[in-house]
Design an enzyme around this catalytic site. Structure first.
Site, PDB file in Angstrom:
ATOM      1  N   LYS A  78       6.196  -6.175  -2.323  1.00 31.90           N
ATOM      2  CA  LYS A  78       5.550  -7.469  -2.581  1.00 31.90           C
ATOM      3  C   LYS A  78       6.552  -8.373  -3.283  1.00 31.90           C
ATOM      4  O   LYS A  78       7.276  -7.918  -4.179  1.00 31.90           O
ATOM      5  CB  LYS A  78       4.308  -7.237  -3.446  1.00 31.90           C
ATOM      6  CG  LYS A  78       3.439  -8.465  -3.664  1.00 31.90           C
ATOM      7  CD  LYS A  78       2.174  -8.103  -4.447  1.00 31.90           C
ATOM      8  CE  LYS A  78       1.244  -9.283  -4.637  1.00 31.90           C
ATOM      9  NZ  LYS A  78       0.020  -8.898  -5.378  1.00 31.90           N
ATOM     10  N   SER A 153      -4.222 -10.281  -3.061  1.00 28.19           N
ATOM     11  CA  SER A 153      -3.042 -11.081  -2.831  1.00 28.19           C
ATOM     12  C   SER A 153      -1.886 -10.328  -2.177  1.00 28.19           C
ATOM     13  O   SER A 153      -0.948 -10.957  -1.694  1.00 28.19           O
ATOM     14  CB  SER A 153      -2.543 -11.679  -4.164  1.00 28.19           C
ATOM     15  OG  SER A 153      -2.167 -10.638  -5.052  1.00 28.19           O
ATOM     16  N   SER A 177      -6.010  -6.739  -5.810  1.00 24.20           N
ATOM     17  CA  SER A 177      -4.999  -7.172  -4.840  1.00 24.20           C
ATOM     18  C   SER A 177      -4.279  -6.074  -4.075  1.00 24.20           C
ATOM     19  O   SER A 177      -3.515  -6.380  -3.162  1.00 24.20           O
ATOM     20  CB  SER A 177      -3.957  -8.049  -5.524  1.00 24.20           C
ATOM     21  OG  SER A 177      -4.474  -9.340  -5.658  1.00 24.20           O
TER      22      SER A 177
END
Ligand code: GLN
Length: 493
Positions: A78, A153, A177
């Protein structure tokens, strides 16, 4: 053989047996990324040459029998995990040109093992969101249906694992997330206990809630990834000096005893919740029956403060964010507005053009809620509510090993469906926020499909530092579900 279909565990075994090389495996993923990521947009940065150089170095390590299960394994990160020499944007324009000078601790661990960093994945800006539509770059599409969001996310990481662009990925979870995008993309997502994994080098969103964790194809792979990333780190004072087990022992525990002796709590407030999609409900009922047949005892429990979770989270997280994001002022990092009148104007222009609308909204909410005269009414109150939520969970775990719940009230929704309605978007986090508020671990395991063919996961939560129970139960569900092994068919666009 299609190398991209291999799980991390199988790829590691084949690398160890020298049946495949890391270079071949990395090439297979890079080819898939080249063909399909223009459709999905799961990566912000993918450096093929750097990945192949790391793969070649990994092959040397393997040739000299100097390797671990992660050597030569291509992983996606990420884009809020600092990678030395590699751009780290946090999905934000304000960090568009930010190249960290150091690695996050989890990245350092990956490099020490000679893992391969295949790229940095798309995300909601500063991890604020549930759909990856808040990325300043582009939305990511769900590999199962490109008109739908992948969740967020960590949507880029979940989509990349589901689309078979990498063996595994790392994400972060402040309020769901990791678990929610894993559920929406049909992969496994594990949020460890707060303090289990070092946050050093993770760009902070809400520091008392943030945790790094794995997104993988299987529960076994999640256990392996935990072996790589867990453990105390002197560079993160909130990382716990807790002994680290071999997380794969959770798999063995299931193979030996099934779920015998395990008590599974069903939070009664969750099931009375309005707005749960019938397909999600059916998956939940199915898993409950399955766990019982595997030997678990099912018990009803109460989490009486469930109604206040969303409100308390959406005060606490923005408060912490408003403080954490104050450092992005155009002086020290990234983007700076040009042609401004004076210093104050430079700050103003930098922040109002560098941050997107959702990030600005949260900075404003957080600053307001922390300001003199409002602190007690908002941040103080929300912190008291958080203590009550923690007490609810501590009480539930006095009698249960695991709490079972949906991950999200519905399967993935359509791109643009909720983006103009932040409150509706916030409400979709109802089942995932509590694990962060109570600092307990949670996992999402694929458990079915909706009528429209979108994946649906099941969530389990356990007591603090009891990831082993999640791995045991998650593996049990995965092994016994007999879900057809299905992979998404990604269309050309
Ligand atoms: N959807 C939640 C939020 O927008 C959680 C995000 C996260 O876990 N990073 O804050």
């Amino acid at each position: 053989m299609d190398l991209h279909t291999l799980s991390l565990a199988r790829a590691a075994r084949m690398l160890d047996e020298k049946k495949i090389s890391s270079t071949e495996l990395t090439r297979a993923y890079l080819d898939r990324i080249k063909t399909h990521d223009s459709t999905l947009n799961s990566f912000i940065t993918a450096d093929a040459d750097a990945a192949l150089a790391q793969a070649a170095a990994a092959d040397d390590q393997i040739a000299s029998n100097n390797h671990t299960p992660f050597t030569g394994i291509p992983m996606a990160l990420k884009d809020l995990l600092c990678t030395q020499g590699m751009r780290t944007t946090c999905g934000s324009k304000i960090l568009d040109n930010f190249v960290p000078r150091y690695d996050a601790t989890v990245v350092e661990k990956l490099r020490q093992s000679h893992g391969v960093i295949i790229g940095k994945t798309n995300m909601d800006e500063f991890a604020m969101g549930s759909s990856t539509e808040n990325s300043a770059y582009f939305p990511t599409r769900n590999p199962w249906h490109v008109d739908y969001v992948p969740g967020g996310s960590s949507g880029g990481s979940a989509a990349a694992v589901a689309a078979q662009f990498c063996s595994a990925a790392l994400g972060s979870d402040t309020g769901g997330s990791i678990r929610q995008p894993a559920s929406h993309c049909g992969v496994v997502g594990l949020k460890p206990t707060y303090g289990r994994v070092s946050r050093y080098g993770l760009v902070s969103y809400a520091s008392s809630l943030d945790q790094i964790g794995p997104i993988t194809r299987t529960v076994e792979d999640a256990a392996l990834m935990m072996n790589l990333i867990a453990g105390h780190d002197p560079k993160d004072s909130t990382s716990a000096p807790e002994p680290v087990p071999d997380f794969t022992s959770g798999l063995t525990a299931f193979d030996k005893n099934g779920l015998k002796g395990m008590t599974v709590g069903i939070p009664k407030e969750y099931l009375d919740m309005p707005g749960i999609d019938p397909d999600v409900r059916a998956v939940f009922d199915n898993v409950r029956t399955l766990m019982e047949s595997l030997g678990a005892t099912i018990q009803s429990v109460s989490l009486p403060h469930t109604d206040y979770v969303v409100a308390a989270y959406y005060i606490i997280a923005p408060c912490e964010a408003s403080s954490n994001l104050a450092r992005f002022d155009g002086v020290k990092y990234g983007f700076r507005a040009r042609d401004t009148a004076d210093l104050l104007d430079m700050y103003k222009q930098t922040k109002s053009t560098g941050f997107g609308p959702e990030v600005q909204r949260r900075i404003i909410i957080g600053t307001y809620a922390l300001s003199a005269g409002y602190y007690d009414a908002y941040y103080g109150k929300a912190s008291q509510v958080r203590a009550l939520i923690m007490a609810d969970f501590a009480k539930a775990f006095e009698t249960c090993d695991i709490l079972l719940s949906p991950v999200a009230p519905t399967p993935a929704f359509r791109i643009k469906e909720k983006i103009d309605d932040p409150l509706t978007m916030y409400l979709t986090d109802i089942f995932t926020l509590s694990a962060n508020m109570a600092a307990v671990p949670g996992i999402s395991v694929p458990a079915g499909f909706s009528a429209a063919g979108l994946p649906i996961g099941i969530q389990m939560m356990a007591g603090r530092f009891d990831e082993l129970s999640l791995i045991r139960a998650g593996y049990g569900v995965e092994k016994s579900m007999n879900l057809e092994p299905r992979f998404p068919d990604i269309p050309d666009m």
